[in-house]
Design a protein around this motif. Structure first.
Motif, PDB file in Angstrom:
ATOM      1  N   ARG A 205       0.837  -1.211   0.000  1.00  0.00           N
ATOM      2  CA  ARG A 205       0.000   0.000   0.000  1.00  0.00           C
ATOM      3  C   ARG A 205       0.868   1.257   0.000  1.00  0.00           C
ATOM      4  O   ARG A 205       0.519   2.259  -0.633  1.00  0.00           O
ATOM      5  N   GLY A 210      -3.050  -1.214  -5.211  1.00  0.00           N
ATOM      6  CA  GLY A 210      -4.432  -1.343  -4.778  1.00  0.00           C
ATOM      7  C   GLY A 210      -4.698  -2.696  -4.152  1.00  0.00           C
ATOM      8  O   GLY A 210      -3.867  -3.607  -4.201  1.00  0.00           O
ATOM      9  N   GLU A 211      -5.900  -2.859  -3.576  1.00  0.00           N
ATOM     10  CA  GLU A 211      -6.220  -4.089  -2.872  1.00  0.00           C
ATOM     11  C   GLU A 211      -6.311  -5.280  -3.826  1.00  0.00           C
ATOM     12  O   GLU A 211      -5.904  -6.393  -3.470  1.00  0.00           O
ATOM     13  N   ARG A 213      -4.644  -5.696  -6.605  1.00  0.00           N
ATOM     14  CA  ARG A 213      -3.284  -6.076  -6.969  1.00  0.00           C
ATOM     15  C   ARG A 213      -2.562  -6.752  -5.807  1.00  0.00           C
ATOM     16  O   ARG A 213      -1.808  -7.708  -6.013  1.00  0.00           O
TER      17      ARG A 213
END
Length: 308
Positions: A205, A210-211, A213
């Motif tokens: 992060r 991103g979440e 990925r």
């Protein structure tokens, strides 16, 4: 001094004697365990060996004395079983199983990751409520599932509100409907990712990932044991199910392998040779899937027992 020396002298010869005494006892225990395990293995394998033997036994000899090796082995039973709609049933079951496995691998693992790594308000109650549905008997959910399949929007002639047609009844889509996401697979995924290192996500992060990925590029490649466990559970759950396909299908074109085998028993004139040949054919994919994922499956169970 003399007393200690005497005790040491009397005790010293005793230690090797005790060690020599324990050696035969350990060998006896090991031999007993081997005999018990070998006996249990033989008892478990006898029915499977008999099934394989009957699969290669001619129909006229199927009711004779049990033989491990048939006197006149034949492959005719496999052809008879294949011609009795078993080939179509294998194709139907394969399609349904592949869709169910892929759906569980994608959606169940993603849901488990969200519950473990992305908590939100009420996520704990939602998780336990979701897992509790696994305790509901299948017979209780048959009628709601049947109505869902029948009133599925824009399928089988239905309108947007699910009226006017048959929906997903008597179709492969209706067969796969209850298997798309398994609650226990979500539970396994959540427990697995809950024990993962959260510092990897924090570092990603910080780098701007991103979440999605983070999940697909970092944690999912590390979750191969979990993927193997989820795949095997989803595979066996679909491949071995009999009740739901019996309820949702009516034609031979959409029946699964379990229903195809049941047709041999319901025909009145049971042909045990083709029946056992069909049983062998539908067992081979299960063995192949387990053997292919055996190492990852055992690793996943071991990780869960250690981390849980």
């Amino acid at each position: 001094m003399s007393t200690a020396t005497a005790e040491g002298r009397t005790g010293a010869p005793g230690a090797p004697t005790a060690g020599r005494a324990r050696g035969p006892a350990r060998r006896h225990a090991a031999a007993t365990n081997v005999v018990l395990l070998a006996t249990a293995t033989v008892l478990v394998l006898i029915p499977f060996l008999w099934v394989i033997s009957l699969a290669f036994t001619p129909s006229e000899d199927a009711f004779g004395a049990p033989q491990l090796l048939p006197e006149k082995p034949t492959l005719q039973n496999f052809g008879t079983a294949w011609d009795a709609n078993l080939g179509q049933a294998l194709w139907n079951t394969t399609v349904v199983t592949v869709v169910a496995v892929l759906a569980n691998v994608v959606f169940a693992t993603a849901a488990g990751y969200a519950f473990a790594m992305l908590p939100f308000r009420g996520s704990t109650m939602l998780f336990y409520g979701l897992v509790s549905t696994a305790a509901i008997p299948v017979s209780v959910t048959l009628i709601p599932l049947f109505l869902m399949a029948k009133q599925f929007p824009l399928a089988g002639g239905n309108d947007l509100l699910g009226h006017g047609g048959s929906g997903l009844l008597d179709s492969l889509g209706g067969v796969v409907l209850p298997y798309v996401i398994g609650p226990m697979n979500i539970f396994l995924a959540r427990q697995y990712f809950a024990s993962a290192n959260p510092d990897l996500a924090e570092a990603a992060r910080i780098d701007g990932a991103g979440e999605v990925r983070i999940f697909t590029r970092i944690y999912l490649p590390l979750a191969k044991p979990l993927l193997a466990v989820v795949s095997i559970f989803a595979f066996t759950g679909v491949w071995d199910d009999f009740l739901w396909p019996l309820v949702v299908t009516t034609s031979a074109e959409t029946q699964t392998v379990q229903l195809a085998l049941a047709r041999f028993l319901a025909s009145g004139n049971v042909q045990y040779g083709p029946l056992m040949a069909g049983a062998v054919l539908i067992t081979l994919p299960v063995l192949a899937v387990f053997l292919f994922n055996q190492r990852a499956f055992v690793s996943g169970l071991t990780d869960g027992s250690v981390k849980g």
